[in-house]
Design a protein around this motif. Sequence first.
Motif, PDB file in Angstrom:
ATOM      1  N   UNK A   1       0.833  -1.196   0.000  1.00 62.53           N
ATOM      2  CA  UNK A   1       0.000   0.000   0.000  1.00 62.53           C
ATOM      3  C   UNK A   1       0.870   1.249   0.000  1.00 62.53           C
ATOM      4  N   UNK A   2       0.598   2.233  -0.845  1.00 66.35           N
ATOM      5  CA  UNK A   2       1.359   3.485  -0.794  1.00 66.35           C
ATOM      6  C   UNK A   2       1.333   4.063   0.611  1.00 66.35           C
ATOM      7  N   UNK A   3       2.518   4.301   1.168  1.00 63.30           N
ATOM      8  CA  UNK A   3       2.658   4.544   2.593  1.00 63.30           C
ATOM      9  C   UNK A   3       3.452   5.810   2.871  1.00 63.30           C
ATOM     10  N   UNK A   4       2.867   6.702   3.678  1.00 60.88           N
ATOM     11  CA  UNK A   4       3.564   7.897   4.147  1.00 60.88           C
ATOM     12  C   UNK A   4       3.839   7.734   5.631  1.00 60.88           C
ATOM     13  N   UNK A   5       5.122   7.744   6.005  1.00 55.15           N
ATOM     14  CA  UNK A   5       5.511   7.633   7.402  1.00 55.15           C
ATOM     15  C   UNK A   5       5.911   8.979   7.969  1.00 55.15           C
ATOM     16  N   UNK A   6       5.387   9.316   9.156  1.00 49.73           N
ATOM     17  CA  UNK A   6       5.720  10.565   9.839  1.00 49.73           C
ATOM     18  C   UNK A   6       6.789  10.293  10.892  1.00 49.73           C
ATOM     19  N   UNK A   7       7.873  11.037  10.830  1.00 49.45           N
ATOM     20  CA  UNK A   7       9.007  10.790  11.716  1.00 49.45           C
ATOM     21  C   UNK A   7       9.348  12.033  12.519  1.00 49.45           C
ATOM     22  N   UNK A   8       9.542  11.825  13.811  1.00 50.56           N
ATOM     23  CA  UNK A   8      10.067  12.849  14.697  1.00 50.56           C
ATOM     24  C   UNK A   8      11.498  12.509  15.060  1.00 50.56           C
ATOM     25  N   UNK A   9      11.779  12.281  16.344  1.00 50.11           N
ATOM     26  CA  UNK A   9      13.159  12.020  16.782  1.00 50.11           C
ATOM     27  C   UNK A   9      13.562  10.552  16.620  1.00 50.11           C
ATOM     28  N   UNK A  10      13.462  10.036  15.436  1.00 53.62           N
ATOM     29  CA  UNK A  10      13.923   8.672  15.161  1.00 53.62           C
ATOM     30  C   UNK A  10      14.579   8.641  13.792  1.00 53.62           C
ATOM     31  N   UNK A  11      15.320   7.592  13.531  1.00 54.71           N
ATOM     32  CA  UNK A  11      16.200   7.532  12.364  1.00 54.71           C
ATOM     33  C   UNK A  11      15.436   7.122  11.105  1.00 54.71           C
ATOM     34  N   UNK A  12      14.845   8.103  10.442  1.00 48.17           N
ATOM     35  CA  UNK A  12      14.047   7.802   9.246  1.00 48.17           C
ATOM     36  C   UNK A  12      14.903   7.191   8.145  1.00 48.17           C
ATOM     37  N   UNK A  13      16.173   7.514   8.095  1.00 48.15           N
ATOM     38  CA  UNK A  13      17.043   6.979   7.042  1.00 48.15           C
ATOM     39  C   UNK A  13      17.308   5.482   7.219  1.00 48.15           C
ATOM     40  N   UNK A  14      17.124   4.962   8.423  1.00 49.12           N
ATOM     41  CA  UNK A  14      17.236   3.520   8.663  1.00 49.12           C
ATOM     42  C   UNK A  14      15.881   2.820   8.590  1.00 49.12           C
ATOM     43  N   UNK A  15      14.830   3.528   9.000  1.00 49.97           N
ATOM     44  CA  UNK A  15      13.546   2.860   9.237  1.00 49.97           C
ATOM     45  C   UNK A  15      12.404   3.395   8.379  1.00 49.97           C
ATOM     46  N   UNK A  16      12.730   3.992   7.262  1.00 47.97           N
ATOM     47  CA  UNK A  16      11.675   4.450   6.355  1.00 47.97           C
ATOM     48  C   UNK A  16      10.863   3.261   5.854  1.00 47.97           C
ATOM     49  N   UNK A  17       9.588   3.477   5.498  1.00 46.03           N
ATOM     50  CA  UNK A  17       8.798   2.380   4.912  1.00 46.03           C
ATOM     51  C   UNK A  17       9.474   1.892   3.637  1.00 46.03           C
ATOM     52  N   UNK A  18       9.778   0.596   3.583  1.00 44.69           N
ATOM     53  CA  UNK A  18      10.612   0.069   2.505  1.00 44.69           C
ATOM     54  C   UNK A  18       9.803  -0.166   1.230  1.00 44.69           C
ATOM     55  N   UNK A  19      10.404   0.145   0.107  1.00 46.86           N
ATOM     56  CA  UNK A  19       9.796  -0.167  -1.187  1.00 46.86           C
ATOM     57  C   UNK A  19       9.489   1.074  -2.001  1.00 46.86           C
ATOM     58  N   UNK A  20       9.137   0.889  -3.276  1.00 42.94           N
ATOM     59  CA  UNK A  20       8.925   2.015  -4.183  1.00 42.94           C
ATOM     60  C   UNK A  20       7.704   2.862  -3.841  1.00 42.94           C
ATOM     61  N   UNK A  21       6.802   2.356  -3.002  1.00 40.33           N
ATOM     62  CA  UNK A  21       5.612   3.123  -2.634  1.00 40.33           C
ATOM     63  C   UNK A  21       5.735   3.750  -1.248  1.00 40.33           C
TER      64      UNK A  21
END
Length: 313
Positions: free
Chosen positions: A253-273
């Motif tokens: 599913x196309x996914x938008x993740x909201x990040x505050x004080x956490x490592x988005x570069x390690x834990x972004x939603x994986x995949x082209x969507x």
Amino acid sequence: MSQPKPQVLFISADRIGDAIMSIGAIREIGRQIPDAEITVAVGPPAAALFRAAPNVVKVIPWKKQKLSGHWRTLWKQAVGTHWAMVADVRGSVMSFFLKADQRRLYSRKLEKGEMKVVTFSNMMKAAKTAEPEIFLDDKARADAAAIIGTDPSPILAMAPISTAADRSWPADRWAELTQKLMNEPRFDGWRFMPVGGPGDHAAAAPALAVAGDRGIDAVGKCDILGSAALLQRATLFVGNDSGLMHVSAAAGTPTLGLFGPSEWWHKAPYGPKGRVLAAAPVRGEFAPITALSVDQVFAEVLALYDTFARSGR
């Protein structure tokens, strides 16, 4: 007389997000050891994710105990088997002492600034990235169908919770976002579906109140595999940095993740969507998630719509 099949022990994570980011190990084990029978030890919240996974013959819902008693419990269940492979995302000392032909153990040495999905893939010595995957069964699909009903309207799924308070965008802003989206012509006729666990009702209540009869209350209604089936039925997803964010991305599913004080570069939603909106968009910097305004999130949801929903998925 047929030979016994090779046995593999996969020690997964306690949390749903880490379990999803490392779940590609299931397919990878099958590639490396054909006909393997896999036993999975995993935290109870994530256990349902493995019940329909290929070649998994046993799931041990492995609850933490005082004084590391959970390790002793697992040792008693594992020590009597000669394992073809032990794959351990926790990198535990126990895994060094089990009888095993091969070991795939997590180590800090594997951390080289890449996404955690890639790091777990490197742990498995995979030839290519072991991508996250959701293994649905009939029960999960039936649970989702009972919650969504027969209305064919598109659905925006939301996860207004996280395991940490400082990663949770405020509940009143989720309500404001829902109101703005309901007033937006792109979302005419859409339904809005907060998803979460049994303790997440307070976080979801304001958004549900705003959505009214266009809301779908999917909070605490099923286990995590049922939630995965719900998210697979959704057209778009927006949520905090959470296990459900990773489940949504793994479900395609196309996914938008909201990040505050956490490592988005390690834990972004994986995949082209997968997409990220970070309070501090510069890698290595941090800011509270409250730094994200309703207008910022609204704009990114519209961008997600324009990319993936305008002409269908």
